[in-house]
Design a protein around this motif. Structure first.
Motif, PDB file in Angstrom:
ATOM      1  N   ALA A 407       0.866  -1.179   0.000  1.00 13.64           N
ATOM      2  CA  ALA A 407       0.000   0.000   0.000  1.00 13.64           C
ATOM      3  C   ALA A 407       0.903   1.229   0.000  1.00 13.64           C
ATOM      4  CB  ALA A 407      -0.909   0.009   1.215  1.00 13.64           C
ATOM      5  N   LEU A 408       0.698   2.113  -0.973  1.00 19.60           N
ATOM      6  CA  LEU A 408       1.431   3.381  -1.009  1.00 19.60           C
ATOM      7  C   LEU A 408       0.507   4.445  -0.432  1.00 19.60           C
ATOM      8  CD1 LEU A 408       4.113   4.682  -1.895  1.00 19.60           C
ATOM      9  CD2 LEU A 408       2.968   5.346  -4.007  1.00 19.60           C
ATOM     10  N   VAL A 409       0.833   4.910   0.757  1.00 19.60           N
ATOM     11  CA  VAL A 409      -0.024   5.859   1.474  1.00 19.60           C
ATOM     12  C   VAL A 409       0.494   7.275   1.222  1.00 19.60           C
ATOM     13  CG1 VAL A 409      -0.953   6.549   3.712  1.00 19.60           C
ATOM     14  CG2 VAL A 409      -0.465   4.125   3.246  1.00 19.60           C
ATOM     15  N   ASP A 410      -0.323   8.090   0.582  1.00 18.54           N
ATOM     16  CA  ASP A 410       0.031   9.485   0.316  1.00 18.54           C
ATOM     17  C   ASP A 410      -0.274  10.298   1.575  1.00 18.54           C
ATOM     18  OD1 ASP A 410       0.072  12.207  -0.532  1.00 18.54           O
ATOM     19  OD2 ASP A 410      -0.246  11.568  -2.600  1.00 18.54           O
ATOM     20  N   LEU A 411       0.768  10.612   2.324  1.00 20.12           N
ATOM     21  CA  LEU A 411       0.590  11.260   3.623  1.00 20.12           C
ATOM     22  C   LEU A 411       0.067  12.687   3.497  1.00 20.12           C
ATOM     23  CD1 LEU A 411       3.848   9.955   5.317  1.00 20.12           C
ATOM     24  CD2 LEU A 411       1.513   9.199   5.796  1.00 20.12           C
ATOM     25  N   LYS A 412       0.458  13.376   2.430  1.00 20.05           N
ATOM     26  CA  LYS A 412      -0.026  14.749   2.244  1.00 20.05           C
ATOM     27  C   LYS A 412      -1.533  14.749   2.003  1.00 20.05           C
ATOM     28  CE  LYS A 412       0.682  18.990  -0.388  1.00 20.05           C
ATOM     29  NZ  LYS A 412       1.344  19.632  -1.540  1.00 20.05           N
ATOM     30  N   ALA A 422      -4.426  23.611   5.066  1.00 18.55           N
ATOM     31  CA  ALA A 422      -3.354  24.397   5.682  1.00 18.55           C
ATOM     32  C   ALA A 422      -2.354  23.491   6.389  1.00 18.55           C
ATOM     33  CB  ALA A 422      -3.936  25.412   6.660  1.00 18.55           C
ATOM     34  N   PHE A 423      -2.863  22.483   7.090  1.00 15.53           N
ATOM     35  CA  PHE A 423      -1.964  21.556   7.786  1.00 15.53           C
ATOM     36  C   PHE A 423      -1.168  20.722   6.784  1.00 15.53           C
ATOM     37  CE2 PHE A 423      -1.372  17.165   9.378  1.00 15.53           C
ATOM     38  CZ  PHE A 423      -0.356  17.425  10.277  1.00 15.53           C
ATOM     39  N   SER A 424      -1.821  20.261   5.717  1.00 10.65           N
ATOM     40  CA  SER A 424      -1.110  19.437   4.728  1.00 10.65           C
ATOM     41  C   SER A 424       0.018  20.232   4.074  1.00 10.65           C
ATOM     42  CB  SER A 424      -2.080  18.905   3.664  1.00 10.65           C
ATOM     43  OG  SER A 424      -2.536  19.932   2.815  1.00 10.65           O
ATOM     44  N   GLU A 425      -0.198  21.536   3.868  1.00  7.83           N
ATOM     45  CA  GLU A 425       0.851  22.372   3.290  1.00  7.83           C
ATOM     46  C   GLU A 425       2.004  22.550   4.280  1.00  7.83           C
ATOM     47  OE1 GLU A 425      -1.228  25.870   2.173  1.00  7.83           O
ATOM     48  OE2 GLU A 425      -1.969  25.007   0.273  1.00  7.83           O
ATOM     49  N   TYR A 426       1.679  22.653   5.566  1.00  4.86           N
ATOM     50  CA  TYR A 426       2.713  22.736   6.597  1.00  4.86           C
ATOM     51  C   TYR A 426       3.527  21.438   6.620  1.00  4.86           C
ATOM     52  CZ  TYR A 426       4.517  21.696  11.259  1.00  4.86           C
ATOM     53  OH  TYR A 426       5.306  21.283  12.301  1.00  4.86           O
ATOM     54  N   LEU A 427       2.822  20.307   6.579  1.00  2.00           N
ATOM     55  CA  LEU A 427       3.494  19.013   6.627  1.00  2.00           C
ATOM     56  C   LEU A 427       4.451  18.856   5.450  1.00  2.00           C
ATOM     57  CD1 LEU A 427       3.469  16.330   8.296  1.00  2.00           C
ATOM     58  CD2 LEU A 427       1.885  15.434   6.570  1.00  2.00           C
ATOM     59  N   LYS A 477      -2.951   2.440  12.647  1.00  2.00           N
ATOM     60  CA  LYS A 477      -3.181   3.286  13.823  1.00  2.00           C
ATOM     61  C   LYS A 477      -1.922   4.055  14.214  1.00  2.00           C
ATOM     62  CE  LYS A 477      -6.866   0.382  15.707  1.00  2.00           C
ATOM     63  NZ  LYS A 477      -7.240  -0.599  16.754  1.00  2.00           N
ATOM     64  N   ASN A 478      -0.768   3.428  14.047  1.00  2.00           N
ATOM     65  CA  ASN A 478       0.486   4.101  14.387  1.00  2.00           C
ATOM     66  C   ASN A 478       0.800   5.239  13.413  1.00  2.00           C
ATOM     67  OD1 ASN A 478       0.756   2.336  16.509  1.00  2.00           O
ATOM     68  ND2 ASN A 478       2.218   0.991  15.460  1.00  2.00           N
ATOM     69  N   ILE A 479       0.475   5.029  12.146  1.00  2.00           N
ATOM     70  CA  ILE A 479       0.651   6.105  11.152  1.00  2.00           C
ATOM     71  C   ILE A 479      -0.252   7.287  11.515  1.00  2.00           C
ATOM     72  CG2 ILE A 479       0.266   6.742   8.730  1.00  2.00           C
ATOM     73  CD1 ILE A 479       1.096   3.848   8.003  1.00  2.00           C
ATOM     74  N   VAL A 480      -1.491   6.977  11.872  1.00  2.00           N
ATOM     75  CA  VAL A 480      -2.439   8.025  12.284  1.00  2.00           C
ATOM     76  C   VAL A 480      -1.925   8.756  13.520  1.00  2.00           C
ATOM     77  CG1 VAL A 480      -4.744   8.437  13.238  1.00  2.00           C
ATOM     78  CG2 VAL A 480      -4.474   6.957  11.239  1.00  2.00           C
ATOM     79  N   ALA A 481      -1.367   8.007  14.459  1.00  2.00           N
ATOM     80  CA  ALA A 481      -0.877   8.613  15.697  1.00  2.00           C
ATOM     81  C   ALA A 481       0.254   9.600  15.422  1.00  2.00           C
ATOM     82  CB  ALA A 481      -0.407   7.523  16.659  1.00  2.00           C
ATOM     83  N   VAL A 482       1.169   9.225  14.535  1.00  2.00           N
ATOM     84  CA  VAL A 482       2.267  10.133  14.191  1.00  2.00           C
ATOM     85  C   VAL A 482       1.727  11.367  13.473  1.00  2.00           C
ATOM     86  CG1 VAL A 482       4.391  10.393  12.831  1.00  2.00           C
ATOM     87  CG2 VAL A 482       3.976   8.268  14.088  1.00  2.00           C
ATOM     88  N   MET A 483       0.771  11.155  12.573  1.00  2.00           N
ATOM     89  CA  MET A 483       0.152  12.276  11.863  1.00  2.00           C
ATOM     90  C   MET A 483      -0.505  13.240  12.852  1.00  2.00           C
ATOM     91  SD  MET A 483      -0.691  13.585   8.832  1.00  2.00           S
ATOM     92  CE  MET A 483      -0.592  12.241   7.644  1.00  2.00           C
ATOM     93  N   ASP A 484      -1.232  12.705  13.806  1.00  2.00           N
ATOM     94  CA  ASP A 484      -1.925  13.552  14.772  1.00  2.00           C
ATOM     95  C   ASP A 484      -0.953  14.279  15.702  1.00  2.00           C
ATOM     96  OD1 ASP A 484      -4.278  12.800  13.621  1.00  2.00           O
ATOM     97  OD2 ASP A 484      -4.910  11.431  15.220  1.00  2.00           O
ATOM     98  N   ASP A 485       0.197  13.664  15.965  1.00  2.00           N
ATOM     99  CA  ASP A 485       1.232  14.353  16.754  1.00  2.00           C
ATOM    100  C   ASP A 485       1.750  15.577  16.015  1.00  2.00           C
ATOM    101  OD1 ASP A 485       1.107  12.727  18.935  1.00  2.00           O
ATOM    102  OD2 ASP A 485       2.780  11.424  18.327  1.00  2.00           O
TER     103      ASP A 485
END
Length: 494
Positions: A407-412, A422-427, A477-485
């Motif tokens: 699975a290729l997950v596009d984090l942006k 706005a957050f995706s641009e910051y990331l 869930k761990n990917i989500v957790a890092v994103m939310d951090d």
């Protein structure tokens, strides 16, 4: 949790059990030829099928023995091969008591593997004409041998442009940059919004007169997508009309994981050098089992014949070691000879035991008329896929051309959907590897950067093949957790 490596945790057991039965019989048959202790003699072809069946009836155990008995009958009754010759080749190969002969691939094995490839690549309806095979130490060796021989035979020269369908398995990006190749890569980019198919504007890049070759993995790694029929037909049409001398290296290792598969070898076999590996489907990455497949009318042979006289003379000198008429050596045989630097070509080829188990895996799939094994594996991957996307809180992609192996997950995109533009641009302004480092350091979860495959800069690859469904959910869930951090820290800054 290592969701970075693509080694599967599933494997085929029946062919392995058959290999063990075959090894036991081969040792006994060799010992029957002499009364000396601990010593055997090479067996004869005549009557070998009957001897093998008799042994299996008397001493065979379990699914492996039953499969092996049926396999001997199948080679004769369904494939039209001589039963004694097939049985002898398997027995002699598993003994490993003789050099591979011919060194390119054993003759019965070539017929059986060709039948297997016809089923998994062409749905049993291959193009008219013959494909020659070269058995290699996995797809890795196949790639290296093909690159090397194309360079040696002046088909690819330093400074040539090569088109690479991206995202792609990273060695296809890295090998062209090595000093001995020094090729210029032109990325032909799949569109995420179009299911990673090629837009017309990207296909047009192949029209560049400087582009001498096209490299692609189909179905793709890391996007898990097979090219659809219309994409294959558009590329084939362009090649026929404008790029008749284009050399295509088509890696099809994941073809067995999709319901609908189309390969460029269907449409333009003369331009396509096929690379296939048994590693993923049968769980044999440690065995190193692969093949190169080349059509009887190969574009490389035509290119070599059109080389300048000086180049042809240089190549004739190289191959005169093995032939009194080196100009007539076809590319498939040059490929095998180059793999052993010509001088050692007579001792080349994949080992006998490796070819024997390759043959057994091929027979297993050919005899599985209902695709039961394939369906079981695909169901495993579907459950893992579902668990991952459910945990990511993202829509689950669904299609008949999906392998679900990665699975290729596009984090942006995920950031935009989850927390806004706005957050995706910051990331996107942060260092992408930092996300993966945090994922590993805080959550002990390893994934690979999508950018390493020439994918989106802010993306990561999850390998589902060696991570159980429950762990796929944890990865998500761990990917989500890092994103939310990241999001919490961004809020504090704002």
């Amino acid at each position: 949790m290592n969701a970075g490596r693509g080694n599967p945790d599933f494997l085929n057991t029946t062919a392995r059990q058959a290999f063990s039965e075959l090894t036991r019989f081969a040792a006994q048959a060799a010992g029957d030829e002499t009364k000396a202790p601990d010593l055997g003699m090479r067996v004869e072809t005549k009557g070998m099928a009957a001897k093998l069946k008799k042994y299996l009836d008397q001493h065979g155990q379990g699914a492996g023995a039953e499969f092996l008995k049926k396999a001997v009958d199948f080679t004769e009754n369904q494939l039209g091969l001589n039963a004694d010759e097939a049985a002898f080749e398997l027995v002699d190969a598993v003994q490993g008591d003789f050099y591979p002969d011919p060194p390119r691939i054993l003759p019965v094995t070539e017929k059986i593997v060709n039948k297997y490839l016809s089923r998994v690549l062409f749905a049993g309806n291959p193009p008219k004409g013959e494909f020659s095979l070269f058995a290699t130490e996995g797809a890795t060796a196949a790639m290296i041998y093909v690159f090397k021989s194309l360079r040696i035979n002046k088909v690819l020269r330093p400074g040539d442009h090569i088109a690479i369908f991206t995202p792609i398995f990273s060695p296809y990006l890295e090998i062209p940059e090595l000093k001995e190749y020094n090729l210029i890569s032109i990325y032909v980019e799949g569109d995420e919004d179009q299911g990673w198919q090629l837009p017309e504007s990207e296909v047009k890049k192949l029209e560049d007169p400087g582009v001498k070759a096209l490299f692609l993995v189909n179905p793709t790694n890391p996007t898990s997508r097979a090219l659809n029929k219309s994409t294959v037909e558009r590329i084939a049409k362009l090649v026929r009309q404008k790029k008749q001398d284009l050399v295509i290296i088509n890696d099809t290792v994941y073809a067995t994981f999709v319901n609908e598969f189309h390969t460029l070898a269907e449409e333009i076999p003369q331009n396509t050098i096929g690379v296939y590996s048994y590693s993923k489907y049968f769980g044999v990455t440690g065995w190193r089992l692969g093949v190169v497949s080349i059509y009887q009318e190969c574009v490389v042979d035509r290119i070599i014949q059109k080389l300048p006289a000086k180049d042809k003379k240089e190549l004739a000198r190289r191959y005169s070691i093995t032939s009194t008429d080196p100009d007539k050596i076809r590319f498939m045989d040059r490929l095998e000879q180059d793999s052993r630097d010509v001088a050692l070509a007579h001792t080349g080829g994949l080992s006998g035991p490796q070819q024997a188990i390759m043959c057994l895996f091929s027979l297993f799939e050919l005899m599985d008329k209902e695709f039961a094994y394939k369906k079981t594996i695909m169901d495993i991957l579907k459950k893992r896929w579902h668990a991952l996307y459910q945990a990511l809180e993202l829509p689950e992609p669904k299609s008949d051309n999906l392998t679900r192996y990665y699975a290729l997950v596009d984090l942006k995109r995920m950031a935009n959907k989850r927390h806004g533009k706005a957050f995706s641009e910051y990331l996107a302004e942060q260092w992408p590897l930092d996300f993966l480092i945090r994922l590993a350091k805080i959550h002990s979860t390893v994934c690979l950067p999508g950018e390493g495959f020439a994918g989106p800069k802010w993306s990561l690859r999850v390998a589902l093949a060696n991570v159980k469904s429950a762990d796929c959910a944890r990865v998500g869930k761990n990917i989500v957790a890092v994103m939310d951090d990241y999001y919490k820290k961004w809020q504090k800054k704002g």
